[in-house]
Design a protein around this motif. Sequence first.
Motif, short mmCIF file in Angstrom:
data_model
loop_
_atom_site.label_atom_id
_atom_site.label_comp_id
_atom_site.label_asym_id
_atom_site.label_seq_id
_atom_site.Cartn_x
_atom_site.Cartn_y
_atom_site.Cartn_z
N ALA A 93 -5.00 -2.33 -7.25
CA ALA A 93 -5.80 -2.04 -8.69
C ALA A 93 -6.99 -1.13 -8.87
CB ALA A 93 -5.92 -3.56 -8.22
N MET A 94 -6.77 -0.59 -8.68
CA MET A 94 -7.57 0.69 -8.13
C MET A 94 -8.01 1.30 -10.52
SD MET A 94 -8.95 3.89 -6.35
CE MET A 94 -10.19 5.00 -6.39
N TRP A 113 -1.36 4.21 -7.50
CA TRP A 113 -2.76 3.73 -5.96
C TRP A 113 -2.30 3.03 -5.10
CZ3 TRP A 113 -6.65 7.40 -5.55
CH2 TRP A 113 -7.14 8.19 -6.12
N VAL A 114 -1.99 3.72 -3.74
CA VAL A 114 -1.48 2.90 -2.39
C VAL A 114 -2.97 3.09 -1.58
CG1 VAL A 114 0.02 2.67 -0.52
CG2 VAL A 114 0.77 3.30 -2.48
N ALA A 115 -3.60 1.27 -1.57
CA ALA A 115 -4.45 1.74 0.06
C ALA A 115 -3.24 1.43 1.57
CB ALA A 115 -5.07 0.20 -0.07
N PHE A 116 -3.59 2.37 2.29
CA PHE A 116 -2.79 2.55 3.67
C PHE A 116 -3.63 1.17 4.63
CE2 PHE A 116 -2.54 7.40 3.08
CZ PHE A 116 -1.77 7.06 1.67
N ASP A 117 -2.73 1.19 5.84
CA ASP A 117 -3.00 -0.31 6.95
C ASP A 117 -3.63 -0.03 7.32
OD1 ASP A 117 -1.59 -2.12 4.47
OD2 ASP A 117 -0.02 -2.21 5.84
N ALA A 118 -3.83 1.86 7.71
CA ALA A 118 -4.30 2.52 8.46
C ALA A 118 -4.49 4.03 8.41
CB ALA A 118 -3.03 2.00 10.56
N PRO A 119 -4.91 4.75 8.80
CA PRO A 119 -5.36 6.29 8.02
C PRO A 119 -4.51 6.70 8.55
CG PRO A 119 -7.78 5.22 9.05
CD PRO A 119 -5.98 3.95 9.25
N GLN A 120 -3.92 7.65 8.12
CA GLN A 120 -3.21 8.24 7.55
C GLN A 120 -2.59 9.92 8.07
OE1 GLN A 120 0.15 7.66 8.68
NE2 GLN A 120 -0.81 5.03 8.93
N TYR A 121 -2.24 10.88 7.95
CA TYR A 121 -2.22 12.51 7.88
C TYR A 121 -1.14 12.72 7.06
CZ TYR A 121 -5.57 11.80 11.53
OH TYR A 121 -6.78 12.29 12.18
N ASP A 171 0.52 18.20 5.81
CA ASP A 171 -0.39 19.78 6.72
C ASP A 171 -1.54 19.08 7.96
OD1 ASP A 171 1.38 20.97 4.18
OD2 ASP A 171 -0.70 20.91 2.85
N GLY A 172 -1.47 17.58 7.80
CA GLY A 172 -2.32 17.21 8.55
C GLY A 172 -3.51 17.54 8.09
N ALA A 173 -3.94 17.44 7.27
CA ALA A 173 -4.52 17.09 6.46
C ALA A 173 -5.57 15.22 5.98
CB ALA A 173 -4.82 17.58 5.10
N GLY A 174 -6.32 14.87 6.32
CA GLY A 174 -6.42 13.53 6.79
C GLY A 174 -7.76 13.55 7.52
N PRO A 175 -7.77 12.14 8.10
CA PRO A 175 -7.35 10.97 7.91
C PRO A 175 -7.88 10.11 6.12
CG PRO A 175 -8.82 10.36 9.29
CD PRO A 175 -9.27 11.79 8.42
N TYR A 176 -6.65 10.11 5.86
CA TYR A 176 -6.74 9.63 3.97
C TYR A 176 -6.64 8.10 4.77
CZ TYR A 176 -6.01 14.15 2.44
OH TYR A 176 -6.34 15.19 2.49
N ARG A 177 -7.37 7.42 3.52
CA ARG A 177 -7.17 5.39 4.02
C ARG A 177 -6.77 4.68 2.13
NH1 ARG A 177 -11.28 6.82 7.01
NH2 ARG A 177 -11.22 5.54 8.76
N LYS A 178 -6.36 6.10 1.72
CA LYS A 178 -6.17 5.56 -0.29
C LYS A 178 -5.32 6.60 -0.38
CE LYS A 178 -7.90 2.43 -2.11
NZ LYS A 178 -8.95 1.93 -3.45
#
Length: 103
Positions: free
Chosen positions: A50-51, A70-78, A81-88
């Motif tokens: 809801a951000m 906007w999606v909040a991830f259950d676990a960090p993702q890359y 291109d290998g950038a990350g980890p992203y959580r949202k």
Amino acid sequence: MPGHRPAPEGDTGDPAWPADALAPGSRVTVVRDPDWDGPWQVEFTGTIDAMGAPEPNEHAHALSGELLYWVAFDAPQYDCDGAGPYRKARIWGRYLRAGAGTD
């Protein structure tokens, strides 16, 4: 998750939230594009956040009427291109499959 029920799709009562969009709290799977190696390294689950309300995707390659969520991830993702980890992240609507369960 015990007692968890996915949020309904559609009108959330928030005038800024598009009536035909996935509602905040909806469970989704973020999917890979069948035509290229991306946009994420793997498919994974998350929750519509809801951000910010979904907005029209104005990119030249966007589908007609496609939204950005906007999606909040259950676990960090890359990303691919290998950038990350992203959580949202902001995800194009075409890469979301509604109704994901918990892993």
